[in-house]
Scaffold this active site. Structure first.
Site, PDB file in Angstrom:
ATOM      1  N   ASN A 294       0.871  -1.169   0.000  1.00  0.00           N
ATOM      2  CA  ASN A 294       0.000   0.000   0.000  1.00  0.00           C
ATOM      3  C   ASN A 294       0.911   1.223   0.000  1.00  0.00           C
ATOM      4  O   ASN A 294       1.436   1.615   1.044  1.00  0.00           O
ATOM      5  CB  ASN A 294      -0.888  -0.048   1.253  1.00  0.00           C
TER       6      ASN A 294
ATOM      7  N   ARG B  15      -2.489  -2.073  -3.530  1.00  0.00           N
ATOM      8  CA  ARG B  15      -3.708  -1.296  -3.342  1.00  0.00           C
ATOM      9  C   ARG B  15      -3.613  -0.073  -4.255  1.00  0.00           C
ATOM     10  O   ARG B  15      -2.610   0.655  -4.223  1.00  0.00           O
ATOM     11  CB  ARG B  15      -3.812  -0.830  -1.891  1.00  0.00           C
TER      12      ARG B  15
ATOM     13  N   HIS C  60     -12.834   2.954  -0.097  1.00  0.00           N
ATOM     14  CA  HIS C  60     -12.938   1.898   0.936  1.00  0.00           C
ATOM     15  C   HIS C  60     -13.648   0.649   0.397  1.00  0.00           C
ATOM     16  O   HIS C  60     -14.174  -0.140   1.186  1.00  0.00           O
ATOM     17  CB  HIS C  60     -13.764   2.351   2.166  1.00  0.00           C
TER      18      HIS C  60
ATOM     19  N   ASN D  15     -10.729   6.723  10.862  1.00  0.00           N
ATOM     20  CA  ASN D  15     -10.383   8.126  10.705  1.00  0.00           C
ATOM     21  C   ASN D  15     -11.060   8.637   9.427  1.00  0.00           C
ATOM     22  O   ASN D  15     -11.641   9.710   9.401  1.00  0.00           O
ATOM     23  CB  ASN D  15      -8.855   8.269  10.647  1.00  0.00           C
TER      24      ASN D  15
ATOM     25  N   ARG E   3     -11.866  15.213   7.958  1.00  0.00           N
ATOM     26  CA  ARG E   3     -12.597  15.624   6.749  1.00  0.00           C
ATOM     27  C   ARG E   3     -14.027  16.003   7.106  1.00  0.00           C
ATOM     28  O   ARG E   3     -14.643  15.353   7.961  1.00  0.00           O
ATOM     29  CB  ARG E   3     -12.615  14.488   5.726  1.00  0.00           C
TER      30      ARG E   3
ATOM     31  N   ASP F 105      -8.774  12.176  16.861  1.00  0.00           N
ATOM     32  CA  ASP F 105      -8.843  10.841  17.465  1.00  0.00           C
ATOM     33  C   ASP F 105     -10.050  10.793  18.399  1.00  0.00           C
ATOM     34  O   ASP F 105     -10.120  11.556  19.375  1.00  0.00           O
ATOM     35  CB  ASP F 105      -7.546  10.577  18.231  1.00  0.00           C
TER      36      ASP F 105
ATOM     37  N   ARG G  15     -10.920   8.844  20.666  1.00  0.00           N
ATOM     38  CA  ARG G  15     -10.665   8.548  22.087  1.00  0.00           C
ATOM     39  C   ARG G  15     -10.445   9.837  22.865  1.00  0.00           C
ATOM     40  O   ARG G  15     -10.978   9.998  23.966  1.00  0.00           O
ATOM     41  CB  ARG G  15      -9.449   7.625  22.230  1.00  0.00           C
TER      42      ARG G  15
ATOM     43  N   GLU H 184     -15.487  -0.716  15.320  1.00  0.00           N
ATOM     44  CA  GLU H 184     -15.141  -1.949  16.052  1.00  0.00           C
ATOM     45  C   GLU H 184     -15.001  -1.714  17.549  1.00  0.00           C
ATOM     46  O   GLU H 184     -15.263  -2.621  18.341  1.00  0.00           O
ATOM     47  CB  GLU H 184     -13.802  -2.504  15.521  1.00  0.00           C
TER      48      GLU H 184
ATOM     49  N   GLU I 160      -8.504  -5.443   4.939  1.00  0.00           N
ATOM     50  CA  GLU I 160      -8.320  -5.114   3.522  1.00  0.00           C
ATOM     51  C   GLU I 160      -7.096  -5.831   2.946  1.00  0.00           C
ATOM     52  O   GLU I 160      -7.098  -6.234   1.788  1.00  0.00           O
ATOM     53  CB  GLU I 160      -8.157  -3.594   3.370  1.00  0.00           C
TER      54      GLU I 160
HETATM   55  P1  AMP Z   1      -8.855   3.587  11.794  1.00  0.00           P
HETATM   56  O1  AMP Z   1      -8.777   4.672  10.771  1.00  0.00           O
HETATM   57  O2  AMP Z   1      -9.711   2.419  11.400  1.00  0.00           O
HETATM   58  O3  AMP Z   1      -7.515   3.170  12.327  1.00  0.00           O
HETATM   59  O4  AMP Z   1      -9.631   4.218  13.062  1.00  0.00           O
HETATM   60  C1  AMP Z   1      -9.069   5.283  13.809  1.00  0.00           C
HETATM   61  C2  AMP Z   1     -10.155   5.858  14.715  1.00  0.00           C
HETATM   62  O5  AMP Z   1     -10.656   4.840  15.597  1.00  0.00           O
HETATM   63  C3  AMP Z   1      -9.607   6.970  15.618  1.00  0.00           C
HETATM   64  O6  AMP Z   1     -10.518   8.052  15.654  1.00  0.00           O
HETATM   65  C4  AMP Z   1      -9.563   6.312  16.975  1.00  0.00           C
HETATM   66  O7  AMP Z   1      -9.745   7.228  17.997  1.00  0.00           O
HETATM   67  C5  AMP Z   1     -10.752   5.378  16.899  1.00  0.00           C
HETATM   68  N1  AMP Z   1     -10.678   4.357  17.943  1.00  0.00           N
HETATM   69  C6  AMP Z   1      -9.846   3.293  18.024  1.00  0.00           C
HETATM   70  N2  AMP Z   1     -10.058   2.623  19.190  1.00  0.00           N
HETATM   71  C7  AMP Z   1     -11.054   3.284  19.839  1.00  0.00           C
HETATM   72  C8  AMP Z   1     -11.752   3.107  21.092  1.00  0.00           C
HETATM   73  N3  AMP Z   1     -11.455   2.100  21.901  1.00  0.00           N
HETATM   74  N4  AMP Z   1     -12.704   4.010  21.416  1.00  0.00           N
HETATM   75  C9  AMP Z   1     -12.992   5.035  20.605  1.00  0.00           C
HETATM   76  N5  AMP Z   1     -12.406   5.245  19.419  1.00  0.00           N
HETATM   77  C10 AMP Z   1     -11.454   4.388  19.045  1.00  0.00           C
END
Ligand code: AMP
Length: 402
Positions: free
Chosen positions: A7, A90, A179, A210, A240, A282, A284, A333, A383
């Site tokens: 990728n 990819r 995606h 994200n 975004r 993020d 979290r 997830e 993926e």
């Molecule tokens: P990805 O692009 O699939 O890696 O997802 C990233 C996003 O998932 C970020 O905004 C992270 O804050 C969020 N994320 C990952 N783990 C958690 C969690 N336990 N609680 C809330 N958001 C999460």
């Protein structure tokens, strides 16, 4: 049968070496900031990860380092490059040319290059990855797996924009989605998990990371998706904005005296969760701030969940119903709070989340109540495996040595 999945981004090169039959990831890593003085190479799985600051003037140099790490020293996963049977790349934009993955030849390379007009950074980066592999492993079979190909089944009434038709004819302006590999994977896995044929199901698949996108998949065929000509459209995301009133664009350009590049940057990198909360992209961090009483963080949470909820309603209308809603990626997830907010109030549509099951962690799982007429399932996306599987199948069909 080992497939090296590549990728390539404009300054990065991510890779996984996957045994397709066992689905084992034999090695993985990333070269970042390729082309800059701060380039580094991370290689390994979980606690075995090692990081080296190493000069990498270009993708070719990065690929050489990757192959060295795969075959030598403490990071070694295979004895020689002969143990790599094929390479899967990819590619973000497959335009109208590719409705499925394809073996890479000169014509495919020329088309990926032509389509770079629609995704300048991404397609050019993929070509650098392809070229680097050609140089380092001449003659090895290679496959291109496109983010857009799964959505080539979307009908014109959903992929056209109500702009002057000539713009479509002149510049190919239409919805392509993104995606697609993730939506394809989770729709297949959800059907298997539910023990129902995919061809019998109406699914809404939500990739919430994200980057965020949501798709309507009617009897195994994608009929609509939220990302558009570019991955900026649709849902609110980490940085975004997703869909906004298009008149806002010229308005802020005038008021804030912004160039096209600046407004593009603002909508892609400074908006979404980050823009509203002012804290982070993020979730979290946004969650923590909202729980500590930060009003803008709470607003960001409310807007994000509302954005997903509205698309669920739209896609139920598009398909005339839904059997299951599938969630994946970082937020889908892992974030029980976001899932609870997305499904709050949807009971009249037969969608009922089980709040206890929603708190459980795990692999593939169902989080709807037993009396919910629509099932809600969480499927971790993969993926890279999908790219490896497509590569393996195409190379095998072609009789290229597998
Ligand atoms: P990805 O692009 O699939 O890696 O997802 C990233 C996003 O998932 C970020 O905004 C992270 O804050 C969020 N994320 C990952 N783990 C958690 C969690 N336990 N609680 C809330 N958001 C999460």
């Amino acid at each position: 049968m080992n497939v090296l999945v590549i990728n390539a981004g404009s300054s990065s090169l991510k890779y996984q070496l996957i045994n397709v039959e066992t689905q084992d990831v034999l090695a993985k890593g990333i070269c970042e900031r390729v082309g800059s003085h701060e380039a580094f190479h991370k290689h390994g799985i979980d606690e075995n990860e090692v990081v080296h600051d190493t000069p990498m003037p270009d993708h070719n140099a990065a690929m050489a380092l990757v192959l060295e790490a795969l075959t030598t020293g403490s990071t070694k996963a295979i004895d020689s490059l002969d143990e790599i049977d094929a390479i899967g790349h990819r590619v973000v934009q497959g335009g109208k040319y590719f409705d499925r993955s394809v073996l890479i030849d000169d014509d495919v390379i020329a088309k990926i290059d032509e389509l770079a007009e629609l995704a300048p950074l991404h397609n050019k980066a993929a070509l650098m990855g392809i070229e680097a592999c050609k140089q380092q492993m001449p003659g090895k079979p290679m496959v291109a797996v496109f983010d857009t190909s799964f959505f080539q089944s979307i009908p014109p009434k959903a992929y056209m924009y109500p702009l002057p038709y000539e713009l479509y004819e002149k510049h190919a302006i239409r919805k392509y989605g993104a995606h697609g590999t993730s939506h394809r994977y989770i729709s297949e896995r959800a059907a298997a998990f539910m023990d129902e044929p995919l061809e019998d199901l109406k699914l809404i698949t939500c990739h919430l990371g994200n980057g965020c996108s949501i798709s309507a998949i009617d009897h195994g065929v994608a009929v609509d998706t939220s990302m558009g000509l570019t991955p900026l459209d649709g849902l609110m995301m980490g940085t975004r904005c997703g869909a906004v009133d298009p008149a806002i664009v010229p308005f802020i350009m005038e008021k804030e005296n912004l160039t096209t590049a600046e407004v593009n940057d603002l909508m892609n990198k400074k908006s979404g969760l980050l823009g509203i909360s002012g804290i982070s992209n993020d979730l979290r961090s946004v969650r923590q701030a909202s729980e500590e009483g930060d009003e803008r963080a709470q607003l960001a949470y409310d807007m994000y969940s509302n954005s997903v909820k509205k698309y669920i309603g739209q896609y139920i209308a598009v398909m005339g119903g839904v059997d299951a809603i599938v969630l994946t990626a970082g937020v889908g997830e892992n974030c029980d709070k976001m899932r609870r907010m997305i499904f709050a109030g949807l009971q009249p549509l037969g969608i009922k989340i089980d709040l206890e099951k929603n708190k459980l962690r795990g692999h593939e799982r169902e989080i709807s109540t037993d009396d919910s007429t629509v099932r809600i399932v969480v499927i971790p996306t993969n993926e890279e495996y999908m790219i490896a599987r497509d590569t393996y199948q195409l190379v095998k069909e072609d009789g290229m040595g597998l």
